[in-house]
Design a protein around this motif. Structure first.
Motif, PDB file in Angstrom:
ATOM      1  N   CYS A   1       0.747  -1.559  -0.006  1.00  0.00           N
ATOM      2  CA  CYS A   1      -0.078   0.030  -0.030  1.00  0.00           C
ATOM      3  C   CYS A   1       0.832   1.408  -0.011  1.00  0.00           C
ATOM      4  CB  CYS A   1      -0.996   0.017   1.110  1.00  0.00           C
ATOM      5  SG  CYS A   1      -0.279   0.033   2.848  1.00  0.00           S
ATOM      6  N   GLY A   2       1.916   1.185  -0.083  1.00  0.00           N
ATOM      7  CA  GLY A   2       3.109   2.385   0.032  1.00  0.00           C
ATOM      8  C   GLY A   2       3.196   2.879  -1.377  1.00  0.00           C
ATOM      9  N   ALA A   3       3.660   4.408  -1.712  1.00  0.00           N
ATOM     10  CA  ALA A   3       3.771   4.949  -2.650  1.00  0.00           C
ATOM     11  C   ALA A   3       4.877   4.371  -3.588  1.00  0.00           C
ATOM     12  CB  ALA A   3       4.222   6.457  -2.490  1.00  0.00           C
ATOM     13  N   HIS A   4       5.884   3.644  -2.982  1.00  0.00           N
ATOM     14  CA  HIS A   4       6.630   3.204  -3.909  1.00  0.00           C
ATOM     15  C   HIS A   4       6.551   1.911  -4.369  1.00  0.00           C
ATOM     16  CE1 HIS A   4      10.588   2.886  -5.733  1.00  0.00           C
ATOM     17  NE2 HIS A   4      10.930   1.532  -5.068  1.00  0.00           N
ATOM     18  N   ALA A   5       5.526   1.134  -3.914  1.00  0.00           N
ATOM     19  CA  ALA A   5       4.972  -0.130  -4.442  1.00  0.00           C
ATOM     20  C   ALA A   5       4.066   0.365  -5.642  1.00  0.00           C
ATOM     21  CB  ALA A   5       3.857  -0.932  -3.463  1.00  0.00           C
ATOM     22  N   ALA A   6       3.400   1.325  -5.423  1.00  0.00           N
ATOM     23  CA  ALA A   6       2.586   1.859  -6.804  1.00  0.00           C
ATOM     24  C   ALA A   6       3.662   2.287  -8.029  1.00  0.00           C
ATOM     25  CB  ALA A   6       1.911   3.123  -6.446  1.00  0.00           C
ATOM     26  N   THR A   7       4.534   2.910  -7.450  1.00  0.00           N
ATOM     27  CA  THR A   7       5.806   3.106  -8.533  1.00  0.00           C
ATOM     28  C   THR A   7       6.316   1.843  -9.243  1.00  0.00           C
ATOM     29  OG1 THR A   7       6.416   5.097  -7.332  1.00  0.00           O
ATOM     30  CG2 THR A   7       7.926   4.388  -9.089  1.00  0.00           C
TER      31      THR A   7
END
Ligand code: MLT
Length: 249
Positions: A187-193
């Motif tokens: 759920c973190g932003a870097h996972a989305a990246t």
């Protein structure tokens, strides 16, 4: 005192620094040592990594999650499951520079990931290290906290005894709010990246808890670089390496 730096800007002098970059640098380093690389040299820049290239060496890293053209490997723990050389040189945006920075302030620097959570806790607990000043250093992303790093910091702190800072309590609360490493990492932003870059397999890979016994330890530094080996290889057996055994050049 047990403390957490939510970003490398919070790094301070301490007895033991435990550097965390769950997605993906400390996971890749842990996996690389488990796969047979005898050492991983962490470089504070892509150019520094190029300077460190040499015999029996593979060059790995990323810029904006993409492998530099002349590098051999990406900063991918999945790619690190195969060993191509004796030494891996790794340059990444946040994790590798945080490791190098920690060596300037702590005589003992360990690396943690979800992959080796139990092993790192074992080393910290088996020694008197929790009675010393221990700082878990989150690499974050671009100077901002990363959820997955703070999550792992919280998981570590929750299992260690002794007095702790408010930052450690914050990290523990964050960790307790997530049912699993998989949920936290996703759920973190870097996972989305990483997902946007087609690297979602690396997220699932990094979320596998306590599957490796390797505890990466910095054993030497040179300008802008830190050499990491498995603590067991450094000591002969786990439990034998005092902080003073860490060499500085
Ligand atoms: C970093 O050090 O910034 C990372 O490990 C980024 C990544 O490759 O996912």
């Amino acid at each position: 005192m047990l403390d957490v730096a939510l970003t490398p800007a919070g790094l301070r002098r301490c007895d033991v620094a435990v550097v965390v970059d769950v997605l993906r640098a400390t996971s890749t380093i842990t996996q690389a040592l488990a796969s047979g690389y005898r050492s991983v040299q962490c470089a504070d820049s892509i150019d520094r990594a190029r300077e460190l290239r040499g015999a029996d060496c593979a060059l790995a890293g990323e810029q904006r999650c993409v492998k530099p053209q002349d590098f051999d490997l990406d900063n991918s723990p999945v790619e690190a499951t195969r060993c191509y050389a004796d030494r891996l040189v790794l340059a990444t945006t946040n994790g590798a520079p945080a490791i190098v920075a920690a060596t300037r302030l702590a005589p003992t620097v360990l690396l943690a990931s979800v992959l080796n959570l139990r092993a790192v806790l074992g080393v910290l607990r088996d020694r008197d290290w929790p009675e010393r000043d221990v700082q878990v250093v989150c690499s974050g992303t671009g100077g901002a906290p990363a959820l997955e790093d703070a999550y792992l910091a919280g998981r570590l702190c929750a299992r260690l005894p002794g007095p702790r800072s408010d930052a450690a309590r914050l990290a523990q609360a964050l960790a307790a709010a997530h049912p699993s490493a998989g949920a936290a990492l996703a759920c973190g932003a870097h996972a989305a990246t990483l997902r946007a870059a087609g690297l979602e397999d690396d997220i699932a890979f990094c979320a596998r808890e306590s599957v490796l016994d390797v505890v990466p330890l910095v054993v030497a530094t040179t300008a802008g670089a830190a050499t990491v080996v498995d603590l067991r290889a450094a000591a002969g057996t786990v439990g034998d390496v005092p902080p003073s055994a860490v060499a500085r050049t």
